[in-house]
Design a protein around this motif. Structure first.
Motif, PDB file in Angstrom:
ATOM      1  N   GLY A  77     -10.860  -6.981  -7.640  1.00 33.35           N
ATOM      2  CA  GLY A  77     -10.415  -5.606  -7.789  1.00 33.35           C
ATOM      3  C   GLY A  77     -10.110  -4.862  -6.508  1.00 33.35           C
ATOM      4  O   GLY A  77      -9.780  -3.669  -6.549  1.00 33.35           O
ATOM      5  N   LYS A  78     -10.186  -5.518  -5.359  1.00 28.25           N
ATOM      6  CA  LYS A  78      -9.876  -4.834  -4.099  1.00 28.25           C
ATOM      7  C   LYS A  78      -8.363  -4.641  -3.973  1.00 28.25           C
ATOM      8  O   LYS A  78      -7.583  -5.552  -4.241  1.00 28.25           O
ATOM      9  CB  LYS A  78     -10.385  -5.630  -2.903  1.00 28.25           C
ATOM     10  CG  LYS A  78     -11.902  -5.644  -2.758  1.00 28.25           C
ATOM     11  CD  LYS A  78     -12.303  -6.402  -1.503  1.00 28.25           C
ATOM     12  CE  LYS A  78     -13.832  -6.410  -1.343  1.00 28.25           C
ATOM     13  NZ  LYS A  78     -14.229  -7.185  -0.131  1.00 28.25           N
ATOM     14  N   GLY A  79      -7.980  -3.443  -3.551  1.00 29.78           N
ATOM     15  CA  GLY A  79      -6.574  -3.175  -3.328  1.00 29.78           C
ATOM     16  C   GLY A  79      -6.111  -3.739  -1.986  1.00 29.78           C
ATOM     17  O   GLY A  79      -6.773  -3.551  -0.968  1.00 29.78           O
ATOM     18  N   VAL A  80      -5.001  -4.443  -1.978  1.00 28.54           N
ATOM     19  CA  VAL A  80      -4.461  -5.048  -0.760  1.00 28.54           C
ATOM     20  C   VAL A  80      -3.027  -4.567  -0.550  1.00 28.54           C
ATOM     21  O   VAL A  80      -2.239  -4.497  -1.509  1.00 28.54           O
ATOM     22  CB  VAL A  80      -4.470  -6.592  -0.833  1.00 28.54           C
ATOM     23  CG1 VAL A  80      -3.875  -7.204   0.438  1.00 28.54           C
ATOM     24  CG2 VAL A  80      -5.885  -7.101  -1.069  1.00 28.54           C
ATOM     25  N   ILE A  81      -2.716  -4.220   0.682  1.00 28.70           N
ATOM     26  CA  ILE A  81      -1.339  -3.894   1.053  1.00 28.70           C
ATOM     27  C   ILE A  81      -0.901  -4.938   2.068  1.00 28.70           C
ATOM     28  O   ILE A  81      -1.539  -5.096   3.123  1.00 28.70           O
ATOM     29  CB  ILE A  81      -1.231  -2.487   1.658  1.00 28.70           C
ATOM     30  CG1 ILE A  81      -1.655  -1.440   0.620  1.00 28.70           C
ATOM     31  CG2 ILE A  81       0.188  -2.212   2.146  1.00 28.70           C
ATOM     32  CD1 ILE A  81      -1.766  -0.055   1.190  1.00 28.70           C
ATOM     33  N   ARG A  82       0.155  -5.671   1.772  1.00 19.05           N
ATOM     34  CA  ARG A  82       0.666  -6.691   2.676  1.00 19.05           C
ATOM     35  C   ARG A  82       2.035  -6.255   3.183  1.00 19.05           C
ATOM     36  O   ARG A  82       2.948  -5.997   2.397  1.00 19.05           O
ATOM     37  CB  ARG A  82       0.742  -8.044   1.987  1.00 19.05           C
ATOM     38  CG  ARG A  82       1.191  -9.177   2.911  1.00 19.05           C
ATOM     39  CD  ARG A  82       0.761 -10.528   2.379  1.00 19.05           C
ATOM     40  NE  ARG A  82      -0.686 -10.663   2.371  1.00 19.05           N
ATOM     41  CZ  ARG A  82      -1.349 -11.569   1.656  1.00 19.05           C
ATOM     42  NH1 ARG A  82      -0.688 -12.397   0.878  1.00 19.05           N
ATOM     43  NH2 ARG A  82      -2.665 -11.624   1.707  1.00 19.05           N
ATOM     44  N   VAL A  83       2.136  -6.175   4.495  1.00 19.00           N
ATOM     45  CA  VAL A  83       3.342  -5.666   5.135  1.00 19.00           C
ATOM     46  C   VAL A  83       4.036  -6.810   5.852  1.00 19.00           C
ATOM     47  O   VAL A  83       3.406  -7.521   6.650  1.00 19.00           O
ATOM     48  CB  VAL A  83       2.992  -4.553   6.152  1.00 19.00           C
ATOM     49  CG1 VAL A  83       4.255  -4.002   6.796  1.00 19.00           C
ATOM     50  CG2 VAL A  83       2.212  -3.438   5.457  1.00 19.00           C
ATOM     51  N   ALA A  84       5.328  -7.018   5.586  1.00 13.67           N
ATOM     52  CA  ALA A  84       6.124  -8.018   6.286  1.00 13.67           C
ATOM     53  C   ALA A  84       6.789  -7.365   7.494  1.00 13.67           C
ATOM     54  O   ALA A  84       7.410  -6.311   7.371  1.00 13.67           O
ATOM     55  CB  ALA A  84       7.172  -8.616   5.360  1.00 13.67           C
ATOM     56  N   ILE A  85       6.647  -7.995   8.643  1.00 12.72           N
ATOM     57  CA  ILE A  85       7.121  -7.408   9.900  1.00 12.72           C
ATOM     58  C   ILE A  85       8.021  -8.416  10.609  1.00 12.72           C
ATOM     59  O   ILE A  85       7.692  -9.602  10.701  1.00 12.72           O
ATOM     60  CB  ILE A  85       5.925  -7.051  10.819  1.00 12.72           C
ATOM     61  CG1 ILE A  85       4.950  -6.123  10.087  1.00 12.72           C
ATOM     62  CG2 ILE A  85       6.407  -6.421  12.117  1.00 12.72           C
ATOM     63  CD1 ILE A  85       3.533  -6.210  10.612  1.00 12.72           C
TER      64      ILE A  85
END
Length: 698
Positions: A77-85
């Motif tokens: 249930g942890k929220g994850v934000i994955r950013v492509a750079i």
């Protein structure tokens, strides 16, 4: 920094918290310390900051454009934000956990700096919860992690970050991010008055010193190159001035003028040599003869391959001094080499019927023998004294010392050479000839040895056979067996072999390899071992037996790098060759092939496809290898700076790529010292004590 300093304390210019953090992270206390913390790269429009060059676990700072932002939840249930750079060359990801703020400010199309520990997942680079700082474009506001509060200490972050043509990327730590350093340096530069030209005028074709000090951190559209070029020029000029001043100081001394004697010992030796001198030897002998004939002290470096004939050249020079009624001293780094030199010189003189006395002097000599040697030296009975550090001691007094020869000069500091040169008669400085079998790259010759005239022997005397080299990785057992068999065949044919190990004890050390080979494939041969922890007497005994042919295979450390001449040794196996430097490998290889027999050197490696070792195996040209050595080593290590602190003086110069710039700066330094020696002295006073010690020891 070449005649200019900024000694303002960081604590007096920066917010106290920031000054303390920089001092704790880097040891910096003054504004100049921080201004000399130059960027490792500059990002223009988010490109070219070398993210793909980093290793896993490194703290990296990079600038990139956000290509996409994805939100998802883990199984727990942890929220994850994955950013492509995309940093312009590499696409990588940054992951953030349970951070709604990140989701609001990191948007596709934005440009930002990221700092964090590099990890790899399935071969893809990623950062986990890195610090970040958005670089605002028109219409955007600065945003970021906690570091934005730090930037606010210096004013409006938008004003600091907007409109940067090239974003500087600094060497940073986990606690002090690159942008924190950037903000501090920017603030220092706003408080810095115009930086004066140390020489009074801007060198032709270069930008001003003031522009360079500022532009190296925040270049405009022109980029960092012109700023780098000016600062590199300053570094090269500083070294050039030190060397030119040292040359000037030498010329102000007086030396005995030792003109050649037409019918003397020198002429007799040259007339009775059993072989023809090479063209290079004849040229160098002429150069030295001209120097010795002058009333100023000769300071000449003679470089040449192992076996190129440096010893006979030095003997001719020494006989020129003896003909003029003077004594000579030859300084060798080890007792083994000193004794060998004494024997070689004595044999050459005896063969030519030249009645000149050669007296060895070493620390381990019996007391009675040493006492007699000292008497011969002080009375003038000893014409040529060959020894180790023992001849530098205060108890050694010369009757009339006219020439000092130093073999393997890199083993001695300048203070040791100076102590020996001080043994000349009152008011006179003996001439100096230093020799090395390690070829010196052109840029090193100009910077580190710029106070010496350089002579080079490139040809090998006739009769020497080429050395064939092979690289055999540990992963190729057939190759290992071939190497063992090759050594065995050579020994069965009456030749001798070296096996070189990178250590004394432990796996792959001298003791283990000696036991494995002596009780294994070479049990029918006489195998000996040699290393640096053995006593001088034991080392001399073993080397003597090997030289006499009593020991067929010698297992040793690099103690044999500078050792006795064994013409019968035709094969060498160097274990774990990747543990040795390029020049060291070349020196070791030079121990074989010294007779008239074809010879072999086998480089064993623990790794496959080692390009550096392959480069050594591909050529026996020491001058090519000297350049290769420079490529594979940090310039600071080549210059000795990691031990001396000179990294502050030589920091930006690239000793491969900047040859033309170093050449120009060396020429300019020579001209400046000739015109304005006092100005030159004032300019180089900024070199601190440890730097001066390093330069003196060069």
């Amino acid at each position: 920094m070449l005649g200019w300093t900024d000694d303002r304390l960081l604590a007096d210019v920066l917010p106290k918290k920031e000054a303390t953090a920089l001092t704790k992270a880097f040891g910096y206390t003054t504004c100049q310390d921080l201004l000399e913390h130059t960027p490792r790269a500059w990002s223009r429009h988010g490109s070219g900051v070398l993210a793909e060059d980093a290793q896993e676990g490194d703290m990296i700072t990079c600038v990139g454009e956000i290509m996409g932002v994805r939100h998802f939840n883990t199984r727990d249930g942890k929220g994850v934000i994955r950013v492509a750079i995309n940093d312009g060359r590499t696409v990588f990801t940054a992951s953030f956990f349970n951070s709604s703020y990140v989701g609001r400010v990191l948007r596709e199309g934005s440009r930002a700096m990221f700092a964090g520990k590099l990890k790899f997942y399935r071969g893809e680079p990623q950062l986990q919860h890195p610090d970040f700082l958005i670089l605002p474009r028109p219409g955007e506001r600065a945003a970021g992690s906690a570091s934005l509060k730090t930037l606010s200490l210096y004013g409006d972050p938008d004003e600091l970050l907007r409109g940067l043509d090239h974003v500087p990327i600094y060497p940073a730590t986990s606690r002090v991010a690159s942008w924190r350093i950037m903000a501090a340096i920017r603030h220092i530069l706003t408080t810095l008055p115009p930086v004066p030209e140390p020489l009074g005028e801007v060198p032709a074709g270069l930008i001003s010193f003031d522009e360079a000090v500022r532009g190296i951190h925040f270049p405009g559209p022109e980029g960092p190159e012109p700023h780098l070029e000016r600062l590199k020029y300053n570094e090269a000029l500083t070294l050039g001035l030190v060397m030119a001043l040292r040359r000037l100081e030498t010329l102000r001394r007086h030396a005995p003028a030792l003109a050649p004697v037409a019918e003397g010992h020198r002429a007799r030796l040259l007339g009775d040599l059993p072989y023809e001198l090479t063209a290079g030897q004849r040229t160098v002998i002429g150069e030295i003869a001209g120097d010795l004939s002058q009333g100023e002290p000769m300071s000449r470096l003679l470089q040449g391959e192992v076996g190129s004939g440096k010893t006979v050249v030095s003997l001719v020079a020494m006989l020129q001094a003896v003909d003029a009624g003077r004594q000579c001293a030859m300084l060798a780094p080890t007792e083994v080499l000193a004794v060998q030199h004494a024997r070689t010189l004595t044999a050459l003189l005896a063969d030519a019927g030249v009645p000149v006395s050669v007296v060895p002097l070493t620390g381990s000599m019996p007391v009675a023998v040493k006492r007699q040697a000292l008497l011969d030296i002080v009375s003038g009975q000893a014409d040529i004294v060959v020894g180790t550090h023992a001849i530098i001691e205060d108890t050694v007094e010369f009757f009339d010392l006219g020439l000092v020869v130093v073999d393997e000069q890199h083993r001695f500091g300048v203070e040791q050479r100076a102590r020996l040169r001080a043994k000349g008669r009152e008011g006179q400085t003996p001439h100096l000839l230093v020799m090395t079998a390690t070829p010196i790259p052109r840029t090193i010759a100009m910077t580190v040895f710029g106070d010496l005239e350089v002579s080079t022997l490139r040809e090998l005397p006739g009769g020497r056979k080429p050395i064939t080299s092979y690289v055999i990785p540990e992963s190729k057992p057939d190759g290992i067996r071939w190497a063992i068999n090759r050594i065995g065949r050579e020994v069965e044919a009456g030749r001798q072999a070296y096996v070189v190990c990178p250590r004394i004890d432990g796996d792959g050390g001298v003791h283990q390899v000696y036991e494995l080979l002596g009780h294994g494939p070479f049990r029918h041969f006489v195998v000996g071992y040699l290393h640096g922890r053995m006593s001088s007497e034991d080392k001399d005994h073993i080397m003597g037996r090997f030289a006499a042919g009593e020991i067929q295979i010698l297992v040793a450390t690099t103690v044999i790098e500078v050792g006795v001449d064994v013409p019968n040794a035709t094969v060498m196996l160097i274990r774990e060759a990747e543990n040795f430097g390029v020049s060291q490998l070349h020196q070791l290889r030079g121990r074989v092939g010294r007779g008239g027999h074809a010879s072999t050197c086998i480089f064993h490696t623990l790794h496959d496809n080692d390009g550096r070792i392959a480069g050594v195996a591909a050529t026996t040209d020491g001058f090519q290898l000297a350049e290769l050595d420079l490529i594979h080593r940090q310039e600071g290590d080549v210059l000795g700076t990691s031990q001396s602190g000179t990294a502050r003086t030589v920091k930006l110069l690239n000793l491969i790529e900047d040859y033309a710039l170093i050449e120009r700066a060396t020429h300019d330094a020579t001209e400046l010292v000739a015109r304005h020696p006092l100005l030159a002295q004032r300019v180089v006073l900024e070199i601190d004590r440890t730097d001066r010690e390093f330069l003196e020891k060069s």
